[in-house]
Each structure stands twice: as structure tokens, then as C-alpha cells.
Scaffold this motif. Structure first.
Motif, mmCIF file in Angstrom:
data_model
loop_
_atom_site.group_PDB
_atom_site.id
_atom_site.type_symbol
_atom_site.label_atom_id
_atom_site.label_comp_id
_atom_site.label_asym_id
_atom_site.label_seq_id
_atom_site.Cartn_x
_atom_site.Cartn_y
_atom_site.Cartn_z
ATOM 1 N N ASN A 85 -12.622 17.068 0.352
ATOM 2 C CA ASN A 85 -12.430 18.467 0.753
ATOM 3 C C ASN A 85 -11.598 18.566 2.033
ATOM 4 O O ASN A 85 -11.271 17.542 2.657
ATOM 5 C CB ASN A 85 -13.779 19.188 0.869
ATOM 6 C CG ASN A 85 -14.618 18.715 2.054
ATOM 7 O OD1 ASN A 85 -14.136 18.067 2.983
ATOM 8 N ND2 ASN A 85 -15.897 19.046 2.029
ATOM 9 N N PRO A 86 -11.218 19.780 2.445
ATOM 10 C CA PRO A 86 -10.348 19.931 3.618
ATOM 11 C C PRO A 86 -10.976 19.466 4.925
ATOM 12 O O PRO A 86 -10.257 19.288 5.918
ATOM 13 C CB PRO A 86 -10.073 21.450 3.654
ATOM 14 C CG PRO A 86 -10.242 21.899 2.252
ATOM 15 C CD PRO A 86 -11.368 21.073 1.720
ATOM 16 N N GLN A 87 -12.270 19.248 4.943
ATOM 17 C CA GLN A 87 -12.929 18.707 6.133
ATOM 18 C C GLN A 87 -12.912 17.177 6.137
ATOM 19 O O GLN A 87 -13.444 16.542 7.059
ATOM 20 C CB GLN A 87 -14.375 19.204 6.211
ATOM 21 C CG GLN A 87 -14.514 20.697 6.497
ATOM 22 C CD GLN A 87 -14.156 21.557 5.296
ATOM 23 O OE1 GLN A 87 -14.605 21.299 4.181
ATOM 24 N NE2 GLN A 87 -13.350 22.581 5.524
ATOM 25 N N GLY A 88 -12.353 16.591 5.100
ATOM 26 C CA GLY A 88 -12.285 15.141 5.012
ATOM 27 C C GLY A 88 -13.532 14.513 4.433
ATOM 28 O O GLY A 88 -13.719 13.297 4.538
ATOM 29 N N GLU A 89 -14.370 15.298 3.784
ATOM 30 C CA GLU A 89 -15.613 14.789 3.204
ATOM 31 C C GLU A 89 -15.406 14.476 1.728
ATOM 32 O O GLU A 89 -14.756 15.247 1.006
ATOM 33 C CB GLU A 89 -16.728 15.828 3.353
ATOM 34 C CG GLU A 89 -17.001 16.223 4.791
ATOM 35 C CD GLU A 89 -17.798 17.516 4.895
ATOM 36 O OE1 GLU A 89 -18.434 17.730 5.941
ATOM 37 O OE2 GLU A 89 -17.764 18.319 3.935
ATOM 38 N N GLU B 222 0.853 -1.196 0.000
ATOM 39 C CA GLU B 222 0.000 0.000 0.000
ATOM 40 C C GLU B 222 0.882 1.237 0.000
ATOM 41 O O GLU B 222 2.003 1.235 0.522
ATOM 42 C CB GLU B 222 -0.947 -0.023 1.205
ATOM 43 C CG GLU B 222 -0.264 -0.007 2.583
ATOM 44 C CD GLU B 222 0.053 1.406 3.063
ATOM 45 O OE1 GLU B 222 -0.559 2.362 2.546
ATOM 46 O OE2 GLU B 222 0.910 1.542 3.944
ATOM 47 N N ASN B 223 0.377 2.299 -0.595
ATOM 48 C CA ASN B 223 1.159 3.533 -0.723
ATOM 49 C C ASN B 223 0.569 4.696 0.068
ATOM 50 O O ASN B 223 1.073 5.813 -0.005
ATOM 51 C CB ASN B 223 1.247 3.919 -2.209
ATOM 52 C CG ASN B 223 1.949 2.850 -3.033
ATOM 53 O OD1 ASN B 223 3.161 2.703 -2.973
ATOM 54 N ND2 ASN B 223 1.178 2.090 -3.809
ATOM 55 N N ILE B 224 -0.508 4.421 0.802
ATOM 56 C CA ILE B 224 -1.209 5.508 1.497
ATOM 57 C C ILE B 224 -0.352 6.105 2.602
ATOM 58 O O ILE B 224 -0.369 7.316 2.834
ATOM 59 C CB ILE B 224 -2.561 5.010 2.043
ATOM 60 C CG1 ILE B 224 -3.449 4.562 0.882
ATOM 61 C CG2 ILE B 224 -3.257 6.104 2.844
ATOM 62 C CD1 ILE B 224 -4.778 3.969 1.300
ATOM 63 N N THR B 225 0.429 5.260 3.277
ATOM 64 C CA THR B 225 1.309 5.774 4.335
ATOM 65 C C THR B 225 2.277 6.805 3.768
ATOM 66 O O THR B 225 2.489 7.877 4.347
ATOM 67 C CB THR B 225 2.087 4.623 4.994
ATOM 68 O OG1 THR B 225 1.154 3.697 5.569
ATOM 69 C CG2 THR B 225 3.018 5.144 6.077
ATOM 70 N N ARG B 226 2.841 6.498 2.610
ATOM 71 C CA ARG B 226 3.782 7.414 1.969
ATOM 72 C C ARG B 226 3.063 8.673 1.486
ATOM 73 O O ARG B 226 3.608 9.785 1.577
ATOM 74 C CB ARG B 226 4.463 6.709 0.791
ATOM 75 C CG ARG B 226 5.569 7.511 0.127
ATOM 76 C CD ARG B 226 6.702 7.806 1.074
ATOM 77 N NE ARG B 226 7.830 8.447 0.403
ATOM 78 C CZ ARG B 226 8.682 9.270 0.994
ATOM 79 N NH1 ARG B 226 8.530 9.557 2.282
ATOM 80 N NH2 ARG B 226 9.679 9.795 0.329
ATOM 81 N N GLU C 64 -10.301 4.577 1.267
ATOM 82 C CA GLU C 64 -10.833 5.928 1.092
ATOM 83 C C GLU C 64 -10.917 6.662 2.427
ATOM 84 O O GLU C 64 -10.624 7.868 2.506
ATOM 85 C CB GLU C 64 -12.203 5.869 0.428
ATOM 86 C CG GLU C 64 -12.733 7.244 0.036
ATOM 87 C CD GLU C 64 -14.094 7.167 -0.637
ATOM 88 O OE1 GLU C 64 -14.217 7.689 -1.753
ATOM 89 O OE2 GLU C 64 -15.030 6.594 -0.034
ATOM 90 N N GLN C 65 -11.270 5.963 3.484
ATOM 91 C CA GLN C 65 -11.339 6.603 4.797
ATOM 92 C C GLN C 65 -9.967 7.067 5.272
ATOM 93 O O GLN C 65 -9.840 8.132 5.889
ATOM 94 C CB GLN C 65 -11.962 5.628 5.801
ATOM 95 C CG GLN C 65 -13.444 5.401 5.573
ATOM 96 C CD GLN C 65 -14.008 4.246 6.371
ATOM 97 O OE1 GLN C 65 -13.284 3.582 7.135
ATOM 98 N NE2 GLN C 65 -15.302 3.987 6.216
ATOM 99 N N ARG C 66 -8.943 6.295 4.977
ATOM 100 C CA ARG C 66 -7.585 6.723 5.319
ATOM 101 C C ARG C 66 -7.196 7.983 4.545
ATOM 102 O O ARG C 66 -6.532 8.885 5.088
ATOM 103 C CB ARG C 66 -6.593 5.601 5.033
ATOM 104 C CG ARG C 66 -6.713 4.401 5.948
ATOM 105 C CD ARG C 66 -5.704 3.330 5.582
ATOM 106 N NE ARG C 66 -4.333 3.804 5.782
ATOM 107 C CZ ARG C 66 -3.248 3.152 5.334
ATOM 108 N NH1 ARG C 66 -3.386 2.041 4.634
ATOM 109 N NH2 ARG C 66 -2.038 3.651 5.556
#
Length: 313
Positions: free
Chosen positions: A98-102, A18-22, A63-65
Motif C-alpha cells: 500500500n502507499p504507506q509501504g505496508e 537486479e531490476n529494483i533500482t530501475r 521486498e523491503q526495497r
């Protein structure tokens, strides 16, 4: 002036991990080093790599991450795309966060790279979204830009910037650079074409302004590309013309001709139906009808099978 800063991230992508951590590390670094940046854009299939076997429902864990990255940094985030598992199959999908995480919207790639990107469903909706107090942005993915109607439709819907994650690891990257520049100029729009490196592509991301000027073209390594876009410049160019010259959007709007080719079954497209089936080309076996003395049975018995990686665009 209405300005908005977008940082394209040309990141090394792994097909195996996975690349999300990076991605989160990049986001935190950019937030500190370039605090004036408003949005981050990564390459196609950056988060989980190019395997459709990693497809997840949306919403889902990956997606939640990504939503948490946006929320933590206070940045808009287009994390490239992910394979999305839906009831009717797998899609190549780019969420807009968006910046609110939505999750504001999701764009599903219209043109999978057939016949190579087999088994991936085509989306059928064009996506634009508004950034409050800035402007309107459209999204497309990789092979979509090879069809100029895609960008033209997004611009007709009011897009002033096109965000275009890609994953090109093939020898046609130079052609795509020309398409990106032409797309920006003919549609009077900023065009952000962000590629990956490593398993994620050959790099050479490109960012073009609405006059067709290349604002930045990356090399083949990892790179952060923060660019401030000027929405007023887009509006001025569309009013006065590209570099004070052509006004292609107005001319397209005021056209007299009709494009019958876009009507399925039109006589205009009859030639297209003579081109044969959309399938992978195969080797010309006639080239191997004569035995080759320099290839022995031992050579063939020890040969390793070639990997069958899919090609993504």
C-alpha cells in the motif's frame, strides 16, 4: 464515479542483474509525469529476474526495497512477483504494497508452468484486497489465467479488477491476448495483463475493460500504460449486462447444472486421466536414424551446447 488509475509498466528485465533500482526510477518518473496515477504494476519476476536461485524469504531485503518505493512515492505497488523461499520450498509470489509501504497481502502463483517451471511450489489461496473508497482487486500470475476457474473464483470473491503480471517469452503470446480479453468479458471485470521485455518477455501487454473492449495493447518495447478504471462501470455492467446484453455472472450464480468435473475423482473427469504424464516432450529420435551426409564429425565436435533456460508463463 469511483475511479482509480493504474499504470502498467512494460519494463526491460535483466536475468543477470537486479531490476529494483530501475523499477524505482520508473516509479519516480510516473509520479511526476502522471500524478493522477494511484497504483503501479510490473511484470512477473521483474524485480530479481527469472532465476529461482535468487529466491528470498518474505519479508526480506528485496521486498523491503519495494516497500520503500511505495512509501516514497505514495503509490500502491504490485511489483510483479519474486521467487520466495519458504520452509517447504520456493514459490512465485506477488506482494501487494500500500502507499504507506505496508505489505497488505501476498499472492502465490497457483499454477506453475509445468513441466517447464519445475521445482516451484503451487500456492493454494486466492487473493483479493480492498482499496479504500474505490473497490476490490484480485491478483493472479501468468499461467493462472489459462485456467478460467481462477479468474471466476476471484470475481466470485468480489474482484472488480484483476491484476495479472506475466512473463511470456514464447510464441503463444497471441493466445494469451485472447484469453485476457475473454477473461474480462466472461467475468465482467477489468483485466490488466502486464508482460515484460528483454529477458522478461516479448511485451504485448494488454488491458481490457469489463465490456471486453481493449483499452490498450502494447507493442514489443518498453512502455508505460496509465489507465483510469471506473468501478461504477463494473457495477453498472454487472447490473445491466455487457454492452446492455449478457449477464454471465448472474447466470452463473443462478445455474441449475453442477460442474462435477471439479470434484476430484468424479467420473466426469475420467478422460483427463488418459492423457499421460505431465512432462516435457522430447525429440522424435526416429527422425535421425539415417546418417545425414551434410553433418560432419568436425561440425559436431565444434558445436556449442544449447543453453537450458527455463520457460516461464
Amino acid at each position: 464515479m469511483t475511479k482509480f488509475a493504474i499504470a502498467g509498466v512494460q519494463m526491460a528485465v535483466s536475468a543477470y542483474e537486479e531490476n529494483i533500482t530501475r523499477m524505482a526510477q520508473y516509479a519516480e518518473h510516473i509520479k511526476q509525469r502522471f500524478p493522477w496515477v494511484n497504483m503501479l504494476v510490473f511484470s512477473e519476476l521483474c524485480a530479481l529476474g527469472p532465476s529461482p536461485f535468487k529466491a528470498e524469504p518474505m519479508p526480506g531485503n528485496a521486498e523491503q526495497r519495494l516497500q520503500e518505493i511505495a512509501r516514497k512515492t505514495g503509490l500502491w505497488l504490485i511489483p510483479g512477483s519474486l521467487f520466495e523461499q519458504r520452509e517447504d520450498g520456493v514459490y512465485n509470489t506477488a506482494p501487494v504494497i500500500n502507499p504507506q509501504g505496508e505489505v497488505v497481502t501476498r499472492f502465490r502463483k497457483l499454477f506453475p508452468f509445468l513441466p517447464y517451471e519445475a521445482g516451484i511450489n503451487s500456492g493454494n489461496e486466492f487473493v483479493v484486497f480492498d482499496v479504500p473508497n474505490a473497490g476490490r482487486i484480485g491478483v493472479s500470475i501468468c499461467y493462472d489465467m489459462w485456467f478460467p476457474e481462477t479468474t471466476r473464483t476471484l470475481v466470485a470473491m468480489g474482484a472488480e479488477v484483476i491484476i495479472h503480471p506475466t512473463m511470456t517469452d514464447t510464441i503463444d503470446r497471441d493466445v494469451e491476448l485472447a484469453i485476457a480479453r475473454a477473461s474480462a468479458a466472461t467475468n465482467q471485470v477489468y483485466f490488466f495483463d502486464i508482460n515484460g521485455v528483454g529477458d522478461g518477455g516479448v511485451g504485448r501487454s494488454i488491458i481490457v475493460d469489463p465490456s471486453g473492449y481493449v483499452l490498450h495493447q502494447a507493442a514489443n518495447g518498453t512502455e508505460i500504460m496509465p489507465i483510469e478504471v471506473d468501478f461504477e462501470k463494473v457495477r453498472h455492467e454487472r447490473e445491466k449486462g455487457i454492452r446492455g446484453l449478457g449477464q454471465p455472472l448472474k447466470s452463473f450464480r443462478d445455474r441449475v447444472c453442477q460442474f462435477d468435473v471439479y470434484q476430484k475423482g468424479s467420473h466426469t473427469e475420467s478422460y483427463l486421466h488418459t492423457l499421460g504424464t505431465l512432462e516435457k516432450p522430447v525429440a522424435n529420435n526416429s527422425l535421425f536414424t539415417q546418417p545425414q551426409s551434410y553433418v560432419t564429425e568436425k561440425d559436431l565436435s565444434q558445436a556449442q551446447p544449447a543453453s537450458d533456460w527455463p520457460v516461464w508463463e
